[in-house]
Design a protein around this motif. Sequence first.
Motif: not given
Length: 314
Positions: A190-194, A214-221, A238-242
Amino acid sequence: MALAARLWRFLPLAHGTVRKPWLLTRVAGSWGRCCSWRLRGSEVMGNLGAFKRSLLFSALSYLGFEAYQVFSQAAVVHAIAKVEEILEQADYLYESGETEKLYQLLTQYKESEDAELLWRLARASRDIAQLSGTSEEEKKLLVYEALEYAKRALEKNERSFAAHKWYAICISDVGDYEGIKAKIANAYIIKEHFEKAIELNPKDATSIHLMGIWCYTFAEMPWYQRRIAKMLFATPPSSTYEEALGYFHRAEQVDPNFYSKNLLLLGKTYLKLHNKKLAAFWLMKAKDYPAHTEEDKQIQTEAAQLLTGFSDQK
């Protein structure tokens, strides 16, 4: 007709004349030195009718091929014009919020080979799946149907940013039916295609917004999902809210107020970062956003509820 006239000049009896005898004699003489037989004048004259008919048939065949090419090109031009007309109708219905009419229009062309039509059909299928009146069974069928259309669109045109975008969206939707392991594995795709969609069209606010999701989803996983991800993958996504906030703001810079959900997520992300002032600012914009679709109405409701929670805390 001009082509026929040019070819006719090369026929033996064109203009009522016959080739000069010295040409025939020369041909016969030169062949006689290396062959066991000679062409006599009477033999050549006797075959002129067959020779003429043969050349005439070849000329007509060529003319037929030329006509076929002309008609084929005309058919292609007509087909392109028809596709463009369908796309205009589809875009008008989409902008008007006519979800069901749009789906009915595009499903008539579900066997199309046109990438632009196919990704729009993927989007329309997904939109129908999200309607409140759609049963869970129908929703699942539509989600997988949408993925198939998006996949075909991408196969037809890998340079289409929209095909990459909707393929990623549809893979994400399918993940809801295939379990946490598949969902996490699909996250990389998903990330690759976005990212590819953004590369192909940096001015598409929706692709940027989706990268923010995508970032928000993995930040709040949730912690238990993180634990599963670490067990299944050496380097889980993984990601962050920032990071998410950066994409949401970038989307707004590209196209201000383009999407109610981007406004809502700006507010929610600021809430996660404990900035209530900016959270309230963006949530108010989401609540006041004109509702064109059912999703807009749902977002208005959620934004209003979050704002009510603010007032209750005071």
